[in-house]
Design an enzyme around this catalytic site. Structure first.
Site, PDB file in Angstrom:
ATOM      1  N   PHE A 116       0.757  -1.245   0.093  1.00 32.45           N
ATOM      2  CA  PHE A 116       0.005   0.052  -0.061  1.00 32.45           C
ATOM      3  C   PHE A 116       0.923   1.201   0.044  1.00 32.45           C
ATOM      4  CE2 PHE A 116      -4.486   1.026   0.838  1.00 32.45           C
ATOM      5  CZ  PHE A 116      -5.245  -0.353   0.520  1.00 32.45           C
ATOM      6  N   GLN A 237      -7.878  15.143   3.027  1.00 31.78           N
ATOM      7  CA  GLN A 237      -7.067  13.977   2.054  1.00 31.78           C
ATOM      8  C   GLN A 237      -7.887  13.746   0.809  1.00 31.78           C
ATOM      9  OE1 GLN A 237      -6.301   9.461   2.677  1.00 31.78           O
ATOM     10  NE2 GLN A 237      -4.278  10.536   2.818  1.00 31.78           N
ATOM     11  N   HIS A 239      -8.028  11.348  -2.329  1.00 32.37           N
ATOM     12  CA  HIS A 239      -7.425  10.130  -2.644  1.00 32.37           C
ATOM     13  C   HIS A 239      -7.208  10.274  -4.246  1.00 32.37           C
ATOM     14  CE1 HIS A 239      -7.251   5.718  -3.420  1.00 32.37           C
ATOM     15  NE2 HIS A 239      -7.308   5.467  -2.090  1.00 32.37           N
ATOM     16  N   LEU A 249     -14.758   5.374  -4.982  1.00 29.05           N
ATOM     17  CA  LEU A 249     -13.075   4.885  -4.715  1.00 29.05           C
ATOM     18  C   LEU A 249     -12.863   3.670  -5.553  1.00 29.05           C
ATOM     19  CD1 LEU A 249     -10.944   6.000  -2.848  1.00 29.05           C
ATOM     20  CD2 LEU A 249     -11.432   3.931  -1.656  1.00 29.05           C
ATOM     21  N   GLU A 252      -6.498   1.746  -3.210  1.00 32.61           N
ATOM     22  CA  GLU A 252      -4.897   1.755  -3.342  1.00 32.61           C
ATOM     23  C   GLU A 252      -4.545   0.470  -3.666  1.00 32.61           C
ATOM     24  OE1 GLU A 252      -3.379   5.116  -1.080  1.00 32.61           O
ATOM     25  OE2 GLU A 252      -1.827   3.385  -0.440  1.00 32.61           O
ATOM     26  N   ARG A 283      -0.732   9.283  -0.751  1.00 35.80           N
ATOM     27  CA  ARG A 283      -1.720   9.970  -1.435  1.00 35.80           C
ATOM     28  C   ARG A 283      -1.580  11.424  -1.619  1.00 35.80           C
ATOM     29  NH1 ARG A 283      -6.306   6.745   1.806  1.00 35.80           N
ATOM     30  NH2 ARG A 283      -5.806   4.667   0.946  1.00 35.80           N
ATOM     31  N   HIS A 349     -11.766  12.030   0.354  1.00 36.38           N
ATOM     32  CA  HIS A 349     -11.618  10.865   0.935  1.00 36.38           C
ATOM     33  C   HIS A 349     -11.433  11.031   2.647  1.00 36.38           C
ATOM     34  CE1 HIS A 349     -11.086   6.766   1.105  1.00 36.38           C
ATOM     35  NE2 HIS A 349     -10.174   6.640   1.653  1.00 36.38           N
ATOM     36  N   ARG A 391      -2.994  11.123   5.904  1.00 36.04           N
ATOM     37  CA  ARG A 391      -2.999   9.712   6.357  1.00 36.04           C
ATOM     38  C   ARG A 391      -2.482   8.647   5.275  1.00 36.04           C
ATOM     39  NH1 ARG A 391      -6.702   5.539   5.594  1.00 36.04           N
ATOM     40  NH2 ARG A 391      -8.272   6.897   4.485  1.00 36.04           N
TER      41      ARG A 391
HETATM   42  C1  LIG Z   1     -14.849   4.161   0.031  1.00 37.87           C
HETATM   43  C2  LIG Z   1     -13.867   4.198   1.133  1.00 37.87           C
HETATM   44  C3  LIG Z   1     -13.007   3.050   1.512  1.00 37.87           C
HETATM   45  C4  LIG Z   1     -12.069   3.254   2.478  1.00 37.87           C
HETATM   46  N1  LIG Z   1     -11.153   2.118   2.558  1.00 37.87           N
HETATM   47  C5  LIG Z   1     -10.095   2.217   3.559  1.00 37.87           C
HETATM   48  C6  LIG Z   1      -8.990   1.188   3.469  1.00 37.87           C
HETATM   49  O1  LIG Z   1      -9.107   0.128   2.923  1.00 37.87           O
HETATM   50  N2  LIG Z   1      -8.412   1.119   4.838  1.00 37.87           N
HETATM   51  C7  LIG Z   1      -8.488   2.288   5.711  1.00 37.87           C
HETATM   52  O2  LIG Z   1      -7.768   2.036   6.643  1.00 37.87           O
HETATM   53  N3  LIG Z   1      -9.640   2.976   5.409  1.00 37.87           N
HETATM   54  C8  LIG Z   1     -10.341   3.185   4.431  1.00 37.87           C
HETATM   55  N4  LIG Z   1     -11.076   4.111   4.651  1.00 37.87           N
HETATM   56  C9  LIG Z   1     -11.393   5.172   5.499  1.00 37.87           C
HETATM   57  C10 LIG Z   1     -12.122   4.322   6.787  1.00 37.87           C
HETATM   58  O3  LIG Z   1     -13.049   3.617   6.157  1.00 37.87           O
HETATM   59  C11 LIG Z   1     -12.729   5.550   7.584  1.00 37.87           C
HETATM   60  O4  LIG Z   1     -12.006   6.439   7.933  1.00 37.87           O
HETATM   61  C12 LIG Z   1     -13.448   4.864   8.691  1.00 37.87           C
HETATM   62  O5  LIG Z   1     -14.318   3.641   8.127  1.00 37.87           O
HETATM   63  C13 LIG Z   1     -14.437   5.783   9.612  1.00 37.87           C
HETATM   64  O6  LIG Z   1     -14.963   4.983  10.677  1.00 37.87           O
HETATM   65  P1  LIG Z   1     -15.482   5.718  11.808  1.00 37.87           P
HETATM   66  O7  LIG Z   1     -16.101   4.377  12.600  1.00 37.87           O
HETATM   67  O8  LIG Z   1     -14.890   6.561  12.167  1.00 37.87           O
HETATM   68  O9  LIG Z   1     -16.983   6.153  11.078  1.00 37.87           O
HETATM   69  P2  LIG Z   1     -18.007   5.998  10.089  1.00 37.87           P
HETATM   70  O10 LIG Z   1     -17.970   4.061   9.779  1.00 37.87           O
HETATM   71  O11 LIG Z   1     -18.253   6.565   8.922  1.00 37.87           O
HETATM   72  O12 LIG Z   1     -19.542   5.502  10.979  1.00 37.87           O
HETATM   73  C14 LIG Z   1     -19.988   7.076  11.383  1.00 37.87           C
HETATM   74  C15 LIG Z   1     -21.206   6.461  12.285  1.00 37.87           C
HETATM   75  O13 LIG Z   1     -21.488   7.773  13.132  1.00 37.87           O
HETATM   76  C16 LIG Z   1     -23.028   7.679  12.965  1.00 37.87           C
HETATM   77  N5  LIG Z   1     -23.469   8.983  12.974  1.00 37.87           N
HETATM   78  C17 LIG Z   1     -23.008  10.102  12.300  1.00 37.87           C
HETATM   79  N6  LIG Z   1     -23.724  11.194  12.716  1.00 37.87           N
HETATM   80  C18 LIG Z   1     -24.432  10.987  13.538  1.00 37.87           C
HETATM   81  C19 LIG Z   1     -25.461  11.521  14.397  1.00 37.87           C
HETATM   82  N7  LIG Z   1     -25.482  12.952  14.131  1.00 37.87           N
HETATM   83  N8  LIG Z   1     -26.225  10.741  15.268  1.00 37.87           N
HETATM   84  C20 LIG Z   1     -26.093   9.168  15.329  1.00 37.87           C
HETATM   85  N9  LIG Z   1     -25.258   8.597  14.467  1.00 37.87           N
HETATM   86  C21 LIG Z   1     -24.588   9.468  13.779  1.00 37.87           C
HETATM   87  C22 LIG Z   1     -23.276   6.915  11.460  1.00 37.87           C
HETATM   88  O14 LIG Z   1     -24.807   6.562  11.596  1.00 37.87           O
HETATM   89  C23 LIG Z   1     -22.150   5.975  11.637  1.00 37.87           C
HETATM   90  O15 LIG Z   1     -22.777   4.731  12.393  1.00 37.87           O
HETATM   91  C24 LIG Z   1     -12.108   4.338   3.609  1.00 37.87           C
HETATM   92  C25 LIG Z   1     -13.222   5.122   3.247  1.00 37.87           C
HETATM   93  C26 LIG Z   1     -14.099   5.077   2.108  1.00 37.87           C
HETATM   94  C27 LIG Z   1     -14.856   6.164   2.012  1.00 37.87           C
END
Ligand SMILES: Cc1cc2nc3c(=O)[nH]c(=O)nc-3n(C[C@H](O)[C@H](O)[C@H](O)COP(=O)(O)OP(=O)(O)OC[C@H]3O[C@@H](n4cnc5c(N)ncnc54)[C@H](O)[C@@H]3O)c2cc1C
Length: 584
Positions: A116, A237, A239, A249, A252, A283, A349, A391
């Site tokens: 990666f 960031q 991507h 997306l 990578e 990135r 991203h 990141r």
């Molecule tokens: C397409 C894509 C591919 C990716 N691939 C990778 C990868 O391969 N490797 C890597 O390390 N990272 C990757 N990332 C980044 C990574 O996935 C995210 O940074 C990470 O999953 C975020 O997780 P989180 O638990 O912080 O939030 P999220 O998984 O985004 O969850 C947010 C939560 O908050 C809740 N929420 C938000 N606002 C409120 C509110 N007002 N009231 C109640 N609930 C609320 C939502 O319902 C949800 O449950 C990727 C991101 C994307 C978009």
């Protein structure tokens, strides 16, 4: 209604579920409140992998991982937290495996790892295989497993409840939240000893993004409104490889499996920008390189995109190791990666900045160690800071599981040892939210939310994306002033109570204006280029003036102020972590 729990976690992505699981295992009564069904959280969209120096494929060390993360951050990630993450990552992956995450395997039956961007062996010598993955559906596998485990252990879920306010005592201790039940339109108060925000990212403020629709930065806006600062918001960031025009997306991992970027003349242009690791540079550098190619007329047929060429990789690897992105390309662009190059352009991203925390997830008021009592944050909405100015791929999932776990354990430990009772709620805790919603519903003859949101996304894309100048940022800030007024005057057509997503869109738009201003104002103030923050008018990194974090407070009326926060260095013990020019 009034709900009572020891711990209330807002957000059910990887960070929220990890915190919930470990708080529950530590004996706490835990509730997870989420505006989406947990399995729709953006973590489920994570594709390519989760970084940990397991050394299943070749020699690797967590210290090399830490070095790569620090260098990737352009030297403003906090080195104490980075050391914790990289050292803790292998054990956490094994725990996830034992919980049931179906990781892909190598020939020896161990967890398979691939290359990666920015992950190297021996302090930058060459690319290393460090990304553990479940095909290219890694986040999906992790999210489902964590949800299973939380359900099994008795975590209480409140699905499709959108949190609209953070509750505090008069002295600022956090003791609950107010949530809107999307199905019924009712407001509920959650009274808690500890609240943890795990509300994810905010890519939706930009026109082209890989982020889900829910990525509207609610947690950040509610934090700002509570008088708590945000950290390093200027670092957003992009991507390098989003499907052209759509922003969806392409992981990578595609380049990790051998994919190559090419310009209009078929040249592998990354050889010029990063001679050692080429297409596996971090990135920030690749997105900037792609835009330079496009600006200098080497986009495909003069259009603003380049190619990701996978045609030499072979159908077998594409179908087995990258099935998701192969399908995306076929479905959304009608391009078959087995035989045709994929048109791609950078897509917004990931948010490096967010709610300032220490490495146990405790939210800080400004100075290190000065905590907002009762308040934690984890995952993409938090700024620990691991990722600094940029990141590395796979490090977000690592951040979620390592720090989500630490937050859960820390909250449970405090509940066991402190034995304190809940701080009393303020009188009529739902009042502010009720008045805000009634105010929106009563508005007449305003613009509709979608129009204002599209203009906001357009301004952010033009002024605050990959390349920034004083002029573009000043213009974006001036647009944001007007957009704030316009967002506050929008009219919602649906005046009902059930599933009124129109109403919630209007609330989210107001959140977007608040954090968009933090991004643009922070970017204007930082007169240097570092990581993902690239200023055409200040093209160099300036360590003497800017090797520090930004803290941002706002009064919600367009007035804001800043402070600096020092970066935690460990260079006395580890001289290899000293800031240097970044070359790949
Ligand atoms: C397409 C894509 C591919 C990716 N691939 C990778 C990868 O391969 N490797 C890597 O390390 N990272 C990757 N990332 C980044 C990574 O996935 C995210 O940074 C990470 O999953 C975020 O997780 P989180 O638990 O912080 O939030 P999220 O998984 O985004 O969850 C947010 C939560 O908050 C809740 N929420 C938000 N606002 C409120 C509110 N007002 N009231 C109640 N609930 C609320 C939502 O319902 C949800 O449950 C990727 C991101 C994307 C978009």
């Amino acid at each position: 209604m009034l709900f009572n729990h020891d711990v209330v976690i807002v957000g059910a992505g990887g960070a929220g579920l990890m915190a919930a699981l470990y708080a529950k295992e530590g004996g706490a009564d835990v509730a997870v409140v989420s505006k989406l069904h947990p399995l729709r959280s953006h973590t489920g969209a994570a594709q390519g992998g989760i970084g940990a120096a397991l050394a299943n494929e070749e020699e690797d060390h967590w210290m090399w991982h830490a070095f790569d993360t620090i260098k990737g951050s352009d030297y403003i990630g906090d080195q104490d937290a980075i050391l914790i993450m990289c050292q803790d990552a292998p054990r956490t992956i094994i725990e996830l495996e034992h919980y049931g995450v179906p990781f892909s395997r190598n020939k020896q039956g161990l967890i398979s790892q691939r290359r990666f961007g920015g992950h190297t062996r021996n302090y930058g010598e060459s690319a290393v295989r460090r990304a553990c993955h479940a095909a290219d559906r890694t986040g999906h596998a992790i999210l489902h497993t964590l949800y299973d485990q939380c359900t099994r252990k008795g975590v209480r879920f409140y699905d499709e409840f959108q949190v609209l306010d953070l509750l505090q005592t008069p002295d600022g201790t956090v003791n609950g939240v107010v949530a809107y039940e999307i199905l019924s339109g009712d407001l509920h108060t959650f009274h808690a000893k500890h609240v943890c925000f795990a509300t994810g990212g905010y890519g939706r403020a930009f026109q082209t993004t890989s982020n889900a629709h829910a990525g509207t930065g609610d947690g950040l806006a509610l934090t700002l409104r509570a008088g708590i600062p945000l950290e390093d918001m200027e670092f957003v960031q992009f991507h390098p490889t989003g499907l052209y025009r759509l922003g969806i997306l392409i992981t990578e991992g595609a380049r990790g499996e051998g994919g190559i970027l090419r310009n209009n003349s078929g040249e592998r242009f990354m050889e010029r920008y990063a001679p050692t690791v080429k297409d596996l540079a971090p990135r920030d550098l690749i997105s900037q390189a792609i835009y330079k190619e496009i600006r200098e007329g080497r986009g495909i047929n003069g259009e603003p995109y380049v190619y990701l060429d996978m045609t030499h990789v072979g159908a077998d690897i594409l179908e087995k190791k990258l099935p998701e992105i192969t399908t995306f390309s076929r479905t959304y662009l009608g391009v078959d990666p087995v035989t045709q190059p994929i048109p791609i352009a950078p897509t917004c991203h990931y948010a490096m900045g967010g709610i300032p925390t220490d490495y146990n997830g405790q939210v800080e008021k400004g100075q290190r160690g000065d905590f907002v009592q009762g308040f934690y944050a984890a995952g993409e909405c938090a700024c620990v800071s691991i990722h600094g100015a940029n990141r590395l791929g796979t490090n977000s999932l690592t951040d979620l599981v390592v720090f989500g776990r630490r937050v859960g354990m820390h909250m449970a430990e405090r509940l066991r040892t402190e034995g304190r009772t809940k701080e009393p709620l303020i009188a009529d805790p739902e009042k502010r939210t009720r008045e805000m919603l009634d105010g929106i519903l009563a508005r007449q003859d305003g613009e509709n939310v979608a129009t204002v949101r599209a203009d906001l996304q357009d301004s952010m894309m033009k002024g605050v994306s990959v390349f920034r100048t004083d002029e573009t940022l000043t213009e974006a800030l001036s647009d944001l002033k007007t957009l704030r007024a316009r967002a506050r005057a929008t009219t919602v057509r649906d005046k009902g109570k059930r599933f009124n997503t129109d109403l919630l869109d209007a609330v989210e738009l107001q959140h977007m204006v608040e954090y968009a201003e933090a991004i643009a104002a922070g970017a204007l103030r930082r007169t240097e280029s570092r990581g993902a923050h690239s200023r055409d008018d200040y093209p160099s990194r300036d360590d003497a003036a800017w090797l520090k974090h930004t803290l941002y407070w706002s009064n919600g009326e367009g007035e804001y102020r800043f402070a600096d926060k020092p970066v935690t260095m460990k260079t006395d013990e580890f001289p290899q972590f000293k800031p240097k020019e970044r070359k790949y």
